[in-house]
Design an enzyme around this catalytic site. Structure first.
Site, PDB file in Angstrom:
ATOM      1  N   GLY A 204       0.776  -1.230   0.000  1.00  7.92           N
ATOM      2  CA  GLY A 204       0.000   0.000   0.000  1.00  7.92           C
ATOM      3  C   GLY A 204       0.809   1.281   0.000  1.00  7.92           C
ATOM      4  O   GLY A 204       0.347   2.304   0.496  1.00  7.92           O
TER       5      GLY A 204
ATOM      6  N   ASN B  13       1.514   3.063  -2.652  1.00  7.23           N
ATOM      7  CA  ASN B  13       0.794   4.006  -3.526  1.00  7.23           C
ATOM      8  C   ASN B  13      -0.440   4.566  -2.821  1.00  7.23           C
ATOM      9  O   ASN B  13      -0.755   5.750  -2.957  1.00  7.23           O
ATOM     10  CB  ASN B  13       0.396   3.331  -4.839  1.00  7.23           C
ATOM     11  CG  ASN B  13       1.523   3.325  -5.841  1.00  7.23           C
ATOM     12  OD1 ASN B  13       1.890   4.371  -6.366  1.00  7.23           O
ATOM     13  ND2 ASN B  13       2.117   2.162  -6.076  1.00  7.23           N
TER      14      ASN B  13
ATOM     15  N   MET C  64      -4.611  -7.122  -6.749  1.00  8.18           N
ATOM     16  CA  MET C  64      -4.144  -8.283  -7.512  1.00  8.18           C
ATOM     17  C   MET C  64      -5.262  -9.085  -8.178  1.00  8.18           C
ATOM     18  O   MET C  64      -5.065 -10.234  -8.549  1.00  8.18           O
ATOM     19  CB  MET C  64      -3.307  -9.199  -6.597  1.00  8.18           C
ATOM     20  CG  MET C  64      -2.046  -8.533  -6.068  1.00  8.18           C
ATOM     21  SD  MET C  64      -1.047  -7.750  -7.349  1.00  8.18           S
ATOM     22  CE  MET C  64      -0.295  -9.203  -8.071  1.00  8.18           C
ATOM     23  N   ARG C  65      -6.426  -8.472  -8.336  1.00  9.22           N
ATOM     24  CA  ARG C  65      -7.506  -9.130  -9.069  1.00  9.22           C
ATOM     25  C   ARG C  65      -7.872  -8.282 -10.263  1.00  9.22           C
ATOM     26  O   ARG C  65      -7.891  -7.063 -10.164  1.00  9.22           O
ATOM     27  CB  ARG C  65      -8.764  -9.223  -8.205  1.00  9.22           C
ATOM     28  CG  ARG C  65      -8.742 -10.236  -7.122  1.00  9.22           C
ATOM     29  CD  ARG C  65     -10.001 -10.099  -6.297  1.00  9.22           C
ATOM     30  NE  ARG C  65     -11.220 -10.390  -7.050  1.00  9.22           N
ATOM     31  CZ  ARG C  65     -11.705 -11.609  -7.257  1.00  9.22           C
ATOM     32  NH1 ARG C  65     -11.084 -12.655  -6.780  1.00  9.22           N
ATOM     33  NH2 ARG C  65     -12.817 -11.787  -7.948  1.00  9.22           N
TER      34      ARG C  65
ATOM     35  N   ASN D 206      -5.638   2.814 -12.796  1.00  2.56           N
ATOM     36  CA  ASN D 206      -4.680   1.827 -12.311  1.00  2.56           C
ATOM     37  C   ASN D 206      -3.276   2.393 -12.485  1.00  2.56           C
ATOM     38  O   ASN D 206      -3.035   3.214 -13.375  1.00  2.56           O
ATOM     39  CB  ASN D 206      -4.807   0.532 -13.116  1.00  2.56           C
ATOM     40  CG  ASN D 206      -3.869  -0.553 -12.610  1.00  2.56           C
ATOM     41  OD1 ASN D 206      -3.708  -0.743 -11.405  1.00  2.56           O
ATOM     42  ND2 ASN D 206      -3.224  -1.255 -13.528  1.00  2.56           N
TER      43      ASN D 206
ATOM     44  N   HIS E 196       0.696   1.077 -13.099  1.00  4.87           N
ATOM     45  CA  HIS E 196       1.420  -0.124 -13.525  1.00  4.87           C
ATOM     46  C   HIS E 196       2.914   0.200 -13.626  1.00  4.87           C
ATOM     47  O   HIS E 196       3.289   1.252 -14.162  1.00  4.87           O
ATOM     48  CB  HIS E 196       0.885  -0.596 -14.887  1.00  4.87           C
ATOM     49  CG  HIS E 196       1.522  -1.869 -15.331  1.00  4.87           C
ATOM     50  ND1 HIS E 196       1.148  -3.095 -14.826  1.00  4.87           N
ATOM     51  CD2 HIS E 196       2.528  -2.104 -16.208  1.00  4.87           C
ATOM     52  CE1 HIS E 196       1.902  -4.037 -15.378  1.00  4.87           C
ATOM     53  NE2 HIS E 196       2.743  -3.466 -16.218  1.00  4.87           N
TER      54      HIS E 196
END
Ligand code: GRF
Length: 200
Positions: free
Chosen positions: A12, A14, A90-91, A107, A109
């Site tokens: 966590g 971010n 992670m989903r 999101n 990445h």
């Protein structure tokens, strides 16, 4: 003031960068909800420490992905969430979550997409021998790390790098670009046309 939900499965950091930035008075968004799929995620503790509502949604308690995603959306809607930020969640979200919140889910990445989507992007970059990698903030669509790109920043890859050292430098960049991208969204400065995101 926009209400943000952050979804995180892990450490966590971010989430922390968003909590820190969003606690400043001039920022146009507040983190109102932290959700994890993993009960012992450090992200939940970070949320609690910041005084934000935290919830764990255990996928094992849902029959399938649609049921899980519907429950996420129900949770967001009940709390008046404007924007959802995936931060190491992670989903993959399916259509039941993505379509009702189209262009309202971001999101982050750890690569310069479309290079190295999916898991272990830092290791992929090292293995591939690229000289430059980086971080990307993008809108979430139904693909794996394929949605319209909001912001990217490059990070040099040095010959001595491994996935850990590169990942550390990329993470620093993530912490600076994610709060900036959220701010642009919250100030209505992002215009999406097809795959392109223009910044007004
Ligand atoms: C980050 O590298 C992010 O890009 C990826 O998952 C990692 C999450 O790290 N999606 P943290 O939990 O925010 O520290």
């Amino acid at each position: 003031m926009k209400a943000v939900a952050v979804l995180a499965s892990g450490q966590g950091t971010n989430l922390q960068s968003l909590l820190d930035r969003a606690s400043q008075p001039d920022y146009p968004a507040r983190v109102r909800l932290v959700v994890s799929d993993c009960g012992n995620a450090a992200a939940l503790e970070r949320g609690r420490r910041a005084g934000v509502e935290t919830l764990c949604l255990d996928p094992a308690l849902y029959g399938n992905r649609d049921a899980y995603d519907e429950s996420l959306v129900d949770m967001w809607q009940r709390r008046g969430i404007d924007l959802v930020c995936l931060a190491g969640f992670m989903r993959m979200l399916g259509p039941r979550a993505v379509l009702p919140f189209q262009h309202r889910i971001l999101n982050i990445h750890p690569s310069l997409l479309p290079a190295f989507p999916g898991l272990n992007a830092q290791a992929q970059a090292v293995a591939c021998g690229v000289k430059v990698s980086g971080a990307t903030v993008h809108f979430v669509d139904l693909g794996m790390d394929t949605g319209p790109i909001v912001w990217q920043e490059a990070v040099s890859v040095y010959p001595e790098d491994d996935e850990i050292s590169l990942g550390r430098r990329i993470l620093e960049v993530e912490h600076s670009i994610y709060p900036r991208a959220v701010e642009l969204w919250a100030r209505n400065r992002l215009v999406i046309q097809g795959r392109r995101v223009y910044i007004k």
